[in-house]
Write an enzyme that holds these catalytic residues in place. Structure first.
Site, short mmCIF file in Angstrom:
data_model
loop_
_atom_site.label_atom_id
_atom_site.label_comp_id
_atom_site.label_asym_id
_atom_site.label_seq_id
_atom_site.Cartn_x
_atom_site.Cartn_y
_atom_site.Cartn_z
N HIS A 65 0.83 -1.20 0.00
CA HIS A 65 0.00 0.00 0.00
C HIS A 65 0.87 1.26 0.00
CE1 HIS A 65 -3.22 2.80 0.90
NE2 HIS A 65 -4.05 1.82 0.55
N PRO A 66 0.54 2.23 -0.87
CA PRO A 66 1.40 3.41 -1.04
C PRO A 66 1.19 4.53 -0.02
CG PRO A 66 -0.42 3.52 -2.58
CD PRO A 66 -0.56 2.19 -1.86
N CYS A 67 0.38 4.32 1.00
CA CYS A 67 0.01 5.44 1.88
C CYS A 67 1.19 6.00 2.66
CB CYS A 67 -1.12 5.05 2.81
SG CYS A 67 -0.75 3.68 3.93
N HIS A 68 2.23 5.18 2.92
CA HIS A 68 3.38 5.67 3.69
C HIS A 68 4.60 5.96 2.81
CE1 HIS A 68 1.23 4.86 7.35
NE2 HIS A 68 1.18 3.55 7.13
#
Length: 239
Positions: A182-185
């Protein structure tokens, strides 16, 4: 890039630089350009048929690990029949010491195939790693099996976000189910990685894509040869 994000134009430039190195190494990366749902052309990277031997059930014995080590040794030496009995025994002893003294070795006798895709996320303005994983018979790995294949030191670090870091999502271009880091961080990670020693930001001689992939790829068994380091001044990809 000072905020850790990347624009689409820089992503395209980065992957072209990436492919120049990859083509020289012949390491299997491909550049794909296909139309998405909106009939717009999208460019992304693909690495197919990466084979990994995984401990996906957590029950592999030291003896089985030893068998795999012996098999790998025979592959490396080309099954040289001229080796003496003494040489065989000595090699086996060394291998056994390595196996029995490394409980975290991520090998198991379960051969799996991984396909990796690197796609630009317009929502987060960062690259995103998608991957598929299946057994020899074509059966897809479950999310839990994928998590158990993550090296133990990464599992410990990511334990509190294990189900949000690796998720199952529809591939944004192909429309098929894939796993995703997941690219959120990603922006926060890259903001720290791209800082210079004095705390300022510099994008000179930096390839964002290589710096990012060498940091997150090993979580799911994807490492870059050291030759890619020439694209990133002061950054050394994992080998």
């Amino acid at each position: 890039m000072a905020d850790g994000t990347l624009c689409g134009e820089d992503f395209d430039r980065n992957i072209l630089e990436f492919m120049q190195v990859s083509d020289s190494l012949k390491d299997g990366w491909e550049l794909q350009r296909v139309k998405n749902y909106s009939q717009q052309f999208c460019t992304f990277l693909v690495k197919r048929n990466t084979l990994r031997v995984l401990d996906v059930d957590g029950t592999t014995s030291a003896r089985r690990l030893l068998e795999i080590k012996h098999w790998r040794m025979s592959e490396d030496v080309g099954n040289d029949e001229r080796r003496t009995k003494e040489e065989e025994d000595k090699a086996g002893s060394v291998i056994e010491d390595v196996v029995l003294n490394q409980p975290d070795v991520q090998t198991a006798g379960v051969l799996c195939r991984f396909d990796y895709h690197i796609v630009f996320s317009s929502s987060y303005s960062v690259p995103t790693l998608y991957f598929s994983a299946c057994h020899e018979d074509g059966k897809l790995l479950s999310l839990d099996e994928v998590w158990r294949s993550v090296p133990s030191h990464h599992q410990e670090r990511l334990q509190n976000e294990r189900w949000s870091f690796i998720t199952q999502q529809e591939h944004p271009i192909l429309g098929r189910p894939f796993f995703q880091l997941h690219p959120c961080h990603t922006a926060d990670l890259m903001k720290n990685l791209l800082k210079t020693n004095d705390g300022t930001f510099s994008a000179s001689h930096q390839n964002y894509l290589v710096t990012w992939l060498s940091s997150v790829g090993p979580v799911v068994g994807l490492s870059l040869p050291l030759e890619f380091a020439k694209l990133c001044k002061g950054t050394t990809p994992s080998s």
